[in-house]
Scaffold this active site. Sequence first.
Site, short mmCIF file in Angstrom:
data_model
loop_
_atom_site.label_atom_id
_atom_site.label_comp_id
_atom_site.label_asym_id
_atom_site.label_seq_id
_atom_site.Cartn_x
_atom_site.Cartn_y
_atom_site.Cartn_z
N ASP A 136 -3.94 5.52 -2.74
CA ASP A 136 -5.22 6.10 -2.32
C ASP A 136 -5.02 7.53 -1.81
O ASP A 136 -5.87 8.41 -1.99
CB ASP A 136 -5.85 5.29 -1.18
CG ASP A 136 -6.16 3.86 -1.56
OD1 ASP A 136 -5.25 3.16 -2.04
OD2 ASP A 136 -7.32 3.42 -1.36
N ARG A 181 6.66 -4.56 -0.44
CA ARG A 181 6.33 -3.94 -1.74
C ARG A 181 5.90 -2.48 -1.54
O ARG A 181 5.48 -2.09 -0.45
CB ARG A 181 5.21 -4.70 -2.42
CG ARG A 181 3.93 -4.81 -1.60
CD ARG A 181 2.88 -5.63 -2.32
NE ARG A 181 1.63 -5.76 -1.58
CZ ARG A 181 1.33 -6.78 -0.81
NH1 ARG A 181 2.19 -7.77 -0.63
NH2 ARG A 181 0.15 -6.83 -0.19
N GLN A 183 3.65 0.71 -3.80
CA GLN A 183 2.42 0.79 -4.59
C GLN A 183 2.62 1.94 -5.57
O GLN A 183 3.61 2.68 -5.47
CB GLN A 183 1.23 1.05 -3.67
CG GLN A 183 -0.05 0.35 -4.09
CD GLN A 183 -1.25 0.79 -3.26
OE1 GLN A 183 -1.20 1.82 -2.60
NE2 GLN A 183 -2.33 0.03 -3.31
N PRO A 249 -0.06 -12.51 3.84
CA PRO A 249 -0.69 -12.77 5.13
C PRO A 249 -2.15 -12.30 5.18
O PRO A 249 -3.01 -12.99 5.74
CB PRO A 249 0.18 -11.98 6.12
CG PRO A 249 1.51 -11.92 5.46
CD PRO A 249 1.23 -11.83 3.98
N GLU A 250 -2.43 -11.15 4.56
CA GLU A 250 -3.79 -10.60 4.63
C GLU A 250 -4.78 -11.38 3.77
O GLU A 250 -5.99 -11.18 3.87
CB GLU A 250 -3.79 -9.10 4.25
CG GLU A 250 -3.64 -8.76 2.77
CD GLU A 250 -2.19 -8.79 2.26
OE1 GLU A 250 -1.32 -9.38 2.94
OE2 GLU A 250 -1.94 -8.24 1.17
N ASP A 283 -4.99 -5.14 -8.13
CA ASP A 283 -5.09 -6.52 -7.67
C ASP A 283 -6.57 -6.88 -7.58
O ASP A 283 -7.24 -6.36 -6.70
CB ASP A 283 -4.37 -6.71 -6.32
CG ASP A 283 -4.64 -5.58 -5.33
OD1 ASP A 283 -4.53 -4.41 -5.70
OD2 ASP A 283 -4.96 -5.89 -4.18
N GLU A 489 -16.16 1.96 -2.62
CA GLU A 489 -14.80 1.77 -3.11
C GLU A 489 -14.74 1.74 -4.64
O GLU A 489 -13.78 2.21 -5.26
CB GLU A 489 -14.33 0.43 -2.54
CG GLU A 489 -13.02 -0.07 -2.99
CD GLU A 489 -12.87 -1.57 -2.73
OE1 GLU A 489 -13.89 -2.28 -2.71
OE2 GLU A 489 -11.73 -2.01 -2.55
N GLU A 504 -11.58 -10.41 -4.44
CA GLU A 504 -11.39 -11.37 -3.35
C GLU A 504 -12.03 -10.97 -2.03
O GLU A 504 -12.01 -11.74 -1.09
CB GLU A 504 -9.89 -11.61 -3.15
CG GLU A 504 -9.15 -10.41 -2.64
CD GLU A 504 -7.65 -10.69 -2.42
OE1 GLU A 504 -7.06 -11.48 -3.16
OE2 GLU A 504 -7.10 -10.09 -1.49
#
Length: 539
Positions: A136, A181, A183, A249-250, A283, A489, A504
Amino acid sequence: SFGGGPDFDPKYYVDIPLRYSLNETARAFDALPRLQNNTIPPRVLEQFLSQYFELADSNVIADAPKDFNRIPQNFLPLVHNPQVRKWALQIHELWLELSRKISPSVAMNPNKNTLLPLNNTVLVPGARFREVYYWDSYWVIKGLLVSGMTDTAKGVIENLMELAERYGFVPNGARIYYENRSQTPLLSMMIRAVYEKTHDKALLKRALPILLREHAFWTSEPHEVRVRDKNGDEHRLSRFWAHWNSPRPESFTIDTHVARGMNKSRAAQLYHDIATAAESGWDFSSRWMEDQQNLRTLRTSMIIPVDLNAFLFQMEKNVEYFASILGNQTIQTQFASAASDRQRAIQRILWSRKRGQWFDAWLSPNGCSFSENDNKTIVYEWKQKRLTYASNFVPLWAGVLPKGDPRRALVVEALNKSGLVLPAGIATSLRNTGQQWDFPNAWAPLVDMVIEGLDASGIPRGKMMAKAISQSWIRSNYEAYHQVGKMLEKYDATSCGKIGGGGEYNLQTGFGWSNGVVLSLLQKYGWPADKPLFCPDAL
Ligand SMILES: OC[C@H]1O[C@H](O[C@H]2O[C@H](CO)[C@@H](O)[C@H](O)[C@H]2O)[C@H](O)[C@@H](O)[C@@H]1O
């Protein structure tokens, strides 16, 4: 809302700072009363959260960057329409809403925060995304440069470089749960954008060793794989690969739901491919799925992606360029040769002359041999999956085909006929799967890369298309802004002013990269005084 309603977002909960130590919080949690089925009653849990957790944004401080001016000097000189100027200034003003300083409490209490400490002003995408994100930031920086906020842009880069020094790569975002990870690697492009404006050699000097480390991360196993072309020549290309095989986790509740009923090892493989898709920035998308409608068939880590290799080619060219400016001939030569190897590999493995575009190559998990150069390294068998995605055209933007190359015209023609060019931008794919990186969503970063690629193609038709797509994108963003009062977005490419959806989490507002792309397109093309801004059918 808490308890799994339509607005429930697991990310909110992993982002809240702890009030007391981890041990103390865990002890209190274990002592909570349970129902017969071992669940905790929602009201008890809510009370626990308010007692043991701080407020969501209590570890960040709103910030007004010093180089922000309400009316920047020489702002958008080619924009003559007052309505467009007014809106552009409103977008410019949004940098204030997206700027944060990380509270010193984060560095002092790392065990109470998932947020990572950073020293410079942080520019967040917006809404649920309360931390900096790697790819981003490239489009945020493009916008900041239009806004005359060069020092803030440098600070964004410095933050990412500090993270890269800490981890050896730039993490997906500045949260502890993104440490597994990276990006889409665009750090070198951010540095190039700022360098071209400032000619600041000190920035290049500071960045060079960091970029070498980042390059090593993407060009060593497991990110790098070997494949052979039809003539038997061996090539090295890269793939996405997260070091994670549990639910994110998120998105914990979402991932465990997706993997329901799978045995442990199958679920671990799926969790790995989910996190790997997050490393890609796409994703999620049918692009990574064996069965295009089924998220449970993700194979992200067994795909050589077109865009990743185009970005790495660009990184190699940028390092070559930075080294030449710094007078470092060894690195200059080394990276010139890395770039030309990758260019050859992209053309031999991913290019289709017949279709005038590049396609992702799917690796075969079973079909493989060993390298002749070193008999321990696997050489994968592969097959192009010839499906239409906006990423198939990223190499045009990255300059994989040299200036004047006749294949550029084939790419422009292929894009024109692809079905991706729609009335309100570029669709991500042709398939509507309900995933956010698929049809009909249009994303600012993809739209920008397509426009810049077409414009730089040197093909007159490409240049015309670039301008037309830019206009329809700006109109669509404006119409949506007019309706919703926010920058978004993602948008819907099928109709001017239509908002995006799917995926999601709910549609987010803010929004860093969308703001950056509108400002940079207005800087590039301007807007004549008499050209209407509303969607054509709304006139
Ligand atoms: O919380 C779910 C996922 O959210 C992020 O991905 C999306 O937002 C990012 C920020 O704008 C963007 O960079 C990415 O392309 C989007 O798909 C995050 O990057 C994921 O790791 C995370 O699991």
